[in-house]
Each structure stands twice: as structure tokens, then as C-alpha cells.
Design an enzyme around this catalytic site. Sequence first.
Site, mmCIF file in Angstrom:
data_model
loop_
_atom_site.group_PDB
_atom_site.id
_atom_site.type_symbol
_atom_site.label_atom_id
_atom_site.label_comp_id
_atom_site.label_asym_id
_atom_site.label_seq_id
_atom_site.Cartn_x
_atom_site.Cartn_y
_atom_site.Cartn_z
ATOM 1 N N HIS A 108 52.534 44.473 50.528
ATOM 2 C CA HIS A 108 52.037 44.708 49.167
ATOM 3 C C HIS A 108 53.080 45.456 48.337
ATOM 4 C CE1 HIS A 108 48.525 43.672 51.432
ATOM 5 N NE2 HIS A 108 47.833 43.500 50.324
ATOM 6 N N GLN A 155 48.348 51.097 44.259
ATOM 7 C CA GLN A 155 48.547 50.296 45.475
ATOM 8 C C GLN A 155 49.921 49.612 45.489
ATOM 9 O OE1 GLN A 155 45.259 50.295 47.362
ATOM 10 N NE2 GLN A 155 45.117 51.813 45.742
ATOM 11 N N ARG A 179 52.635 40.535 48.803
ATOM 12 C CA ARG A 179 51.256 40.070 48.967
ATOM 13 C C ARG A 179 51.086 38.587 48.617
ATOM 14 N NH1 ARG A 179 46.818 39.730 45.164
ATOM 15 N NH2 ARG A 179 44.846 39.739 46.297
ATOM 16 N N ARG A 198 54.146 38.308 53.606
ATOM 17 C CA ARG A 198 53.331 39.026 54.602
ATOM 18 C C ARG A 198 52.738 38.043 55.610
ATOM 19 N NH1 ARG A 198 47.279 40.378 52.222
ATOM 20 N NH2 ARG A 198 47.280 38.786 50.611
ATOM 21 N N GLU A 220 47.951 57.514 57.792
ATOM 22 C CA GLU A 220 49.312 56.997 57.862
ATOM 23 C C GLU A 220 50.269 57.944 58.559
ATOM 24 O OE1 GLU A 220 47.347 56.925 55.193
ATOM 25 O OE2 GLU A 220 46.968 54.783 55.018
HETATM 26 C C1 LIG Z 1 46.114 56.103 51.898
HETATM 27 C C2 LIG Z 1 45.438 54.787 51.888
HETATM 28 N N1 LIG Z 1 45.501 53.985 52.961
HETATM 29 C C3 LIG Z 1 44.912 52.778 52.941
HETATM 30 C C4 LIG Z 1 44.247 52.335 51.842
HETATM 31 C C5 LIG Z 1 43.655 50.930 51.805
HETATM 32 N N2 LIG Z 1 42.184 51.000 51.745
HETATM 33 C C6 LIG Z 1 41.517 50.839 50.585
HETATM 34 S S1 LIG Z 1 39.853 51.014 50.756
HETATM 35 C C7 LIG Z 1 40.004 51.259 52.426
HETATM 36 C C8 LIG Z 1 38.786 51.511 53.253
HETATM 37 C C9 LIG Z 1 38.022 52.689 52.761
HETATM 38 O O1 LIG Z 1 36.867 52.902 53.519
HETATM 39 P P1 LIG Z 1 35.819 53.992 53.047
HETATM 40 O O2 LIG Z 1 36.507 55.261 52.715
HETATM 41 O O3 LIG Z 1 34.759 54.064 54.082
HETATM 42 O O4 LIG Z 1 35.272 53.421 51.678
HETATM 43 P P2 LIG Z 1 34.158 52.292 51.431
HETATM 44 O O5 LIG Z 1 34.897 51.119 50.891
HETATM 45 O O6 LIG Z 1 33.471 51.995 52.710
HETATM 46 O O7 LIG Z 1 33.262 52.882 50.431
HETATM 47 C C10 LIG Z 1 41.346 51.201 52.812
HETATM 48 C C11 LIG Z 1 41.838 51.373 54.178
HETATM 49 C C12 LIG Z 1 44.210 53.199 50.729
HETATM 50 N N3 LIG Z 1 43.601 52.848 49.573
HETATM 51 N N4 LIG Z 1 44.790 54.415 50.782
#
Ligand SMILES: Cc1ncc(C[n+]2csc(CCOP(=O)(O)OP(=O)(O)O)c2C)c(N)n1
Lengths: 320, 276
Positions: A115, A127, A173, A16, A64
Amino acid sequence: MHLGEVSGLSMGAATRDAFGEALLALGAINKALVTVDGDVGNSTRTEPFAKAYPDRAFNVGIAESNLVSVAGGLAACGKVPVVASFACFLMDNAFDQIRMSVAFPQLNVKLVGTHAGISIGEDGPSQMGIEDVALACSLPGVTVVVPSDAACTREATRACIEHDGPIYLRVGRGKVATIYPDGCSFELGKAITVREGTDATIIANGLMVAAAVDAATLCEPLGISCRVIDLHTIKPIDRDAIAAAAAETGAIVVAEEHLHHGGLGAAVAQVVGETTPVPMAFIDVGDQYAESGDPQGLLDKYGLTAETVMEAVKQAHGRK
Amino acid sequence: MPELSLDELKDKAKVIRRLIIRITTEAGSGHPTSSLSAADVVTALYFGGFMAYDPQKPHDPDRDRFILSKGHACPVLYSAMAEAGYFSTDDIMTLRKLGSPWEGHPNMRRLPGIEASTGSLGQGLSLGIGHALAGKMDGRDYHTYVMLGDGEMDEGQVWEALASAHKYALGNLTAIIDQNGYQQTGATKDVLDLTEFQPKIEAFGWHVQTIAGNDMDAVVTALKAARGISDQPTCIVSQTQKGYPVVPLLEAEGDPNYHGKPFSKKLAEAALAIIG
Ligand SMILES: Cc1ncc(C[n+]2csc(CCOP(=O)(O)OP(=O)(O)O)c2C)c(N)n1
Ligand SMILES: [Mg+2]
């Protein structure tokens, strides 16, 4: 013990990281290049490109399906969109959008799944992209590329962006062993013979190429001379390289960091069956989800090692 | 179902926050700040008399359900469930280790009491609708709570779910948005600004309250009010701080979001001292 260590291969950068570097460099040359991110640019390594070219970088949030179709629209207008997310979220979550907004209209979208595989480690099965190659390969007209090391990924990224048509590029990753020198030659659809051999062939991609090289080393004292082929492009597949390996070595083992069904193994088996049927064996994640754990521990537990590949070679070779 | 007093709940939230930090620092990976912001709501749900459950009977069809849609915050769930007696606090120290069922994201097939396997954001509310519909079909009066992240609200599926919950007038469903202001790559207002949540979700036919989600009094009051609504789905927009109450430490580290990063031993010590 890392994959490749048995053969003295040193550790290099993660694929990556190599993708992100190449993308940044290509941004200077290709002004049509744009990125469409889903709030994971710091993980997928599109971030350096986005920082350097903020006007050509779009972050549409954790959405997505939206980002894939946005990319389809950009491509229809002549841009070259690179859509990067975790392999699982990109391929699995947005599959119909990939079908209808990219594959069916044959739009020039570059899908990049990071990943990939179980070697992401502690974050666990939700993941891990392990269905992604099967999904990507099912789509007509989509080129599917799984490079094995950093140098090869830089060249693959360049080739994918220069290619006119939809692409799925899969990267990982963690750090992986160095197989190739910087600036190595790379041609889409053209397999690379990493090592010559006469008694059996190991066909691999991704981090399993290093395991294949190790397995070949382990097979030497057993008197089994192994050819190792890096089949980085699963689609379109290099039929000639596979048919020649089957004809010349008489046994084929396929090793990949993916589910058993629908991946490299299935693709190679089709060609072997159609051209030169020979005994085959398969090393992959099987028909199961993995679990959380350290990357090395997971590779060991799920049987993605030099030893399992070597055992598969012995088995297939023994059936000749 | 335990029903602690307000002061006891505040103490319990501290215990849970301490566990979150200890287990993620021990694991060397994970999402402590995403877990810390949600700790007050999760504590109130499990210990404030809002959920009927029995750790000995995790599959009891009449149990109330909690689905952590933002699955990466599972350290808060594991810690609350350990305190509730589903498993021990020693167990959860194995978080993310090979062989441990306390995986990096919740896995319902390995841990009884976990209601949903999550980790791909956007799906939990729809799963919650399934539980709520089944409850109505079967004439059971359990309640289903779903916690989402504010970044997670970017996912289109969440809005599909909001619309369908209204269609079926799911008064047995409560969505809680942990509005901690950050997602993975930055502030939610910069990545994709969906605020204000309240009028948007009201427009989808939900009963919505916006509260100070790190204030236990406000959390308990809002959960009580939500239980009083029976003819429409309810949503609590829980305005929190990611990493509460150790945000100043994270700011000093130069990263107030601190997404997906465990605390170093030194940072963990400082954080535990602040929590008290
Ligand atoms: C469908 C999907 N896309 C991307 C991710 C990667 N990802 C994990 S946590 C996150 C951010 C989440 O933000 P939020 O919902 O505000 O949760 P917080 O950590 O702030 O509590 C992302 C983009 C994922 N887990 N699932
Ligand atoms: Mg958030």
C-alpha cells in the site's frame, strides 16, 4: 487513462499480488521462510502463504513494533522472516525496532511494505506510505527495492529472499501496467534500461516507470530522445548506470511515488552531483500529505502523470 | 449540548446507522461494520447530555472532546457530527471523494470539530491523555472521551497510555473499547486474545465497567457512572456486535466481520429495512 496507456502497455496485476504469489511459491523451496503478520495478511497478500504453511506463519496482532523485533529474533535463529504490513505502519510505526532489531545487528529480515504511495486512493493519507523510502534508505546496510510491475516483483521477491541481509521491499495496492515479460531477469542493485535514448534520461521506480515510458513516447514528436531507466534498487544504488546516463544524455529527470525529500530523487541527485553534474528535474508527491480520492484522480491531482514527467524532461533538457 | 430521552436516543442511533450505510455504499469503500457497532455509544455521547459542544465554536477551549482512535470507523463520527449540526448530511455524502474533507480517516486539519487525525491504530488514547493533562494544567473541567477498537488494543502504545493515565490520576479521561469481537483478519480471540479486558485494565489502576454496548439503556447508565468518578481514569468495555443490527445479513453473505467492505446497493437496502 492509466499510466503506460500512451505507449500501449497493458494493465497487469498489482505488485502486492505478485509478491504474494512469489512468496507462496518460494515457501515450497525454502523451509526457513516464515511470515510475521500484523493482522493485515489479507491486504499484504501473505495470506496464501499462511494458509499453505500455517506452522511457518505468525500473526502477532496489530502490533508493528512487536512484529519487527519478533522477526529479528527469528532471523537470529536462522529463519528467514518476511514481515509484511502497510508501508506506513511498518516503516513509520516500527522504525526504532527496525533500527535496533534489524539494521544495526544486520539480521536477515525481509521487510515488505505494501500500500505504498498515494495511489491506494480512498483510504486517504493516514494509510499512504510516502515517507517509507526515506526512512528505509537512512538505515545502513538495508537494501531498498521498489519494483515496477508484477513480473519484476516476482523476480524481485525471489532475489530479496535469496539475498543474505536486511531488505526493504516496497509494493503497491492497485493494478499497474506491464513493463516486463514473465520470468524477466532481475538483479539487486542493477538498474534496467527499459528504453534507449540520447537526449535525456528518465529514472523512475514503482508505478512511475510506466509514466516514464509514456513520457518518453510523448517526447518523441518533440525531437527529444529519452532513455528510461528502472532504478528498482535504490540502495545500494547503481552508480555506473546513473553516471553513464548523465554523461551520455546530459539531463536527468527522476520520477517516484514518494515525498520529495529522501527518496529516489535525492539518491540519484547525490550520484549525479558526485560523478557527472547535469541539469535535473524531479517528479514526486512534493513536501505535503495527499488526501482521499480515487487513485487515478489522485495521481492526476498530485502531478504523477506522463505529462508532468514530459514537462520535466523539457525543462531539464532545455537547461543543458 | 442536546440531552435526548432514552427513546429519542434510540431513534437517533437509527438515523445515524442509516447514514453510515448510505454514505459508505455511496462511496463504494469504507468500514460500515466497524461504524455500526459503535453507533450507540457515539450517539449517547453527542446527544445524551454527556458532551458540551457548540458546532459554531468547534475550538472552544472548554468543550468536551471525543477522539475516535479507531479512525477507520469515521462514518459513525461524520454521521453523528452531521446530526449535531457541524455540517450537513449532504456534505457527508461526498465521503472519500477527491476534494472532500470527509476523508477515509479523520483529518483534524480539514474538519473543525474533529479532535484528532487518526487511522494509524494505537495513538488516540495517548492524544486523549494530552488533552486531559492540558485541561488539568489550565484548570478547565472538560472531559475527554476516546474510543478504541478491541483489535486496536493489540498495539503496545495503548498499554503505555493506560499506565500513564493512571500515574496522573486522570479522572477527566474516559476510554471506551468497542469490543465487537473482530479485527481485520478474523475474530479477536483468534488473532490475539486479550480478554478479559476488565481485570487487565483494572490492574493498570483504572475504573472499569463492562457493558452491553448496543443497549442504549446500558450505555447511558455507564456513561453517567463514569462521569461520577473524578480521581481515576475510567474505561467502558462496550461489548457490541460488529455490524449491529444487520449481522444476520452478513452471516448470510458468508462474512460476519465484513471488515472494510461497503454494502452493495442490494445489501444496503436490506440493512436499512432491518434498522427501520
Ligand atoms: C497501526 C495500524 N496497523 C494496521 C492497520 C490496518 N487496520 C485497519 S482497521 C484494522 C482492524 C481494527 O480492528 P478493531 O480495532 O477491532 O476495529 P473494528 O474494525 O473491529 O471496529 C487494521 C488492522 C491500521 N489502521 N493501523
Ligand atoms: Mg473490533
